[in-house]
Enzyme design. Structure first.
Site, PDB file in Angstrom:
ATOM      1  N   LYS A   1      50.608  58.828  23.267  1.00  0.00           N
ATOM      2  CA  LYS A   1      51.252  58.413  24.522  1.00  0.00           C
ATOM      3  C   LYS A   1      52.275  59.533  24.927  1.00  0.00           C
ATOM      4  CE  LYS A   1      54.788  54.494  24.897  1.00  0.00           C
ATOM      5  NZ  LYS A   1      55.483  53.536  24.174  1.00  0.00           N
TER       6      LYS A   1
ATOM      7  N   SER B   1      55.246  48.782  25.875  1.00  0.00           N
ATOM      8  CA  SER B   1      55.238  50.045  26.888  1.00  0.00           C
ATOM      9  C   SER B   1      53.829  50.957  26.545  1.00  0.00           C
ATOM     10  CB  SER B   1      56.107  51.005  26.872  1.00  0.00           C
ATOM     11  OG  SER B   1      56.417  51.297  25.750  1.00  0.00           O
TER      12      SER B   1
ATOM     13  N   SER C   1      56.622  47.357  21.355  1.00  0.00           N
ATOM     14  CA  SER C   1      55.622  48.197  22.438  1.00  0.00           C
ATOM     15  C   SER C   1      54.456  48.649  21.837  1.00  0.00           C
ATOM     16  CB  SER C   1      56.532  49.501  22.884  1.00  0.00           C
ATOM     17  OG  SER C   1      57.563  48.905  23.973  1.00  0.00           O
TER      18      SER C   1
END
Length: 492
Positions: free
Chosen positions: A78, A154, A178
């Site tokens: 990420k 996210s 997330s």
């Protein structure tokens, strides 16, 4: 079957038997990304040249290195987890020119030590603030099961990349759901470990008392193997816990006989889709057939979790994001009249609407005259939420419910309605506030839109082993995890 459909154990067997080289495996990843990422838009930065060089070196490695836990395994990271020499932007225009970070996050170093290969950085909501990945300033990631739908957020890029078969495994971060919510939306496995189980050093901070890095994978066993590598105390992170890391793989016995499950009635309240409820009830029946028992319980303060979370998270975000001022790194506004004008223009031009919204809310909550009424009160309610879990875990082994109240929604449907968007995390937020571990595993598909449904399994502090044991037992009794999307529509 593609080599990218294989588990870590299966891939390592092929590598050890010389049926596959690391270079071939990594090349297969990039071929798959080129084939699918125009549709999915999961990656924001690729590491192809370096990754293939690492793969070639591993193909020539001595035998001792070949037995390291993630030898030759390709993984996506990420884009809020710092990677030395590889662009790290948090999907924000403010950091879009941060091309050469000076160090690796601790989890990235652990992966490197285990001989995993970072193939690139994955899209996300800007600074991890969002539930759909529509808040990225780079691109909108799409759900591989149907590209008209969001992948969640996210960590939407991480979940989508795994679901699309671009990478076998990815790292995300979980502040209020997330990792688990996008795992649910994309039909993969996502774990948020106990707060303190995994080092946050090198994770760009959103809300420091809530953030945790966690793995996204296609199977529970692979997830356990990744966590074994990235977990552990870190001298660079004062909040990482001095707690031994067990072999999570050894916990995957398939035996849940006698296990006691708590099912909060609040997780089946109005607002939770009836088909989601039905999938979770069926999952409970599967576990019951394996010898577990379940009872309805109450988590009475969970009704305040969303308001509590957004007060605490926004306050911490306001403090953490104060460092992004255009002075030391990141983009700096041009044509500023003086230093204060430069600060204001750099932040105004660099931050997106959702980030600005949370900074303003947090700054208000921390301001003189409002601190006690809002931030302090939220911290008090957080304690009550944690105590609810503590009391439940005195009599039960795990808590089970839906990961999210609905399946994935269409791109554009909720982006202009922040309050509705915030409610998507209503099931996952209490886990972060209490600091306990939680995992999402696939438990079916919605009969109307054919999008995946996620089952959330929550455990006691630092008892990820039991969470994995239950998740694995359920997974082995079903075949939801074996189904894969055909990009653009129905599952295979």
């Amino acid at each position: 079957m593609s080599v990218l459909d294989l588990s870590i154990k299966e891939l390592q067997t092929k590598l050890n038997q010389k049926d596959l080289t690391v270079t071939e495996l990594v090349q297969a990843v990039y071929d798959r990304i080129r084939e699918t990422d125009d549709d999915v838009q999961a990656f924001v930065t690729l590491n192809e040249e370096n990754a293939l060089q690492e793969a070639k070196a591993l193909d020539e490695a001595v035998e001792d290195e070949q037995h390291l836990p993630l030898f030759g395994m390709p993984i996506g990271i990420k884009d809020n987890i710092v990677t030395k020499g590889l662009r790290t932007t948090c999907s924000s225009q403010l950091l879009s020119n941060l091309d050469d970070p000076l160090y690796d996050a601790t989890v990235v170093q652990h992966l490197s030590d285990a001989k995993a290969i970072n193939v690139g950085k994955l899209n996300m909501d800007e600074f991890a603030m969002g539930s759909s990945t529509e808040n990225s300033s780079m691109q909108v990631t799409r759900n591989p099961w149907n590209t008209d739908y969001v992948p969640g957020g996210s960590s939407g890029g991480s979940a989508a990349a795994v679901a699309a078969g671009q990478v076998p495994f990815a790292l995300g971060s979980d502040t209020g759901g997330s990792v688990r919510q996008p795992a649910s939306y994309c039909g993969v496995v996502g774990m948020k470990p106990t707060y303190g189980r995994v080092s946050r050093f090198g994770l760009v901070a959103f809300a420091s008392s809530l953030d945790q890095i966690g793995p996204l994978t296609r199977t529970v066993e692979d997830n356990a193997r990744i966590l074994e590598v990235i977990a552990g105390q870190d001298k660079m992170d004062s909040t990482s816990a001095n707690v031994d890391v067990p072999s999570y793989s050894d916990a995957l016995t398939g035996d849940v006989n006698g296990l006691k499950i708590a099912v909060p009635k609040e997780y089946f309240a109005d607002g939770v889709d009836e088909n989601v409820k039905a999938s979770v009830r069926e999952a409970l029946n599967v576990l019951e057939q394996q010898g577990a028992t379940w009872e309805e319980v109450s988590l009475p303060h969970s009704q305040y979790a969303v308001a509590t979370y957004y007060m605490i998270a926004s306050s911490e975000a306001s403090a953490n994001l104060a460092r992004f001022d255009g002075v030391r790194y990141g983009n700096r506004a041009e044509n500023a009249e003086d230093m204060m004008d430069m600060f204001m223009k750099s932040r105004s031009e660099g931050f997106g609407d959702e980030v600005k919204r949370r900074i303003m809310l947090g700054t208000f909550a921390l301001s003189s005259g409002y601190y006690d009424a809002y931030y302090k009160k939220a911290q008090q309610v957080r304690t009550l939420i944690k105590q609810d879990f503590d009391q439940i875990f005195e009599n039960y082994d795990v808590v089970i419910g839906p990961t999210a109240p609905t399946t994935a929604f269409k791109i554009g449907d909720q982006i202009d309605d922040p309050l509705t968007m915030y409610a998507n995390d209503i099931m996952t937020i209490p886990v972060n506030l209490a600091g306990v571990p939680g995992i999402s595993v696939p438990c079916g598909f919605h009969p109307e839109n054919q999008m995946p449904v996620g089952l959330q399994i929550i455990g006691k502090h630092f008892d990820e082993s039991t969470v994995y044991r239950v998740a694995h037992a359920y997974e082995q009794a079903t075949d939801h995890h074996k189904q894969q999307p055909q990009l653009g529509g129905a599952k295979s």
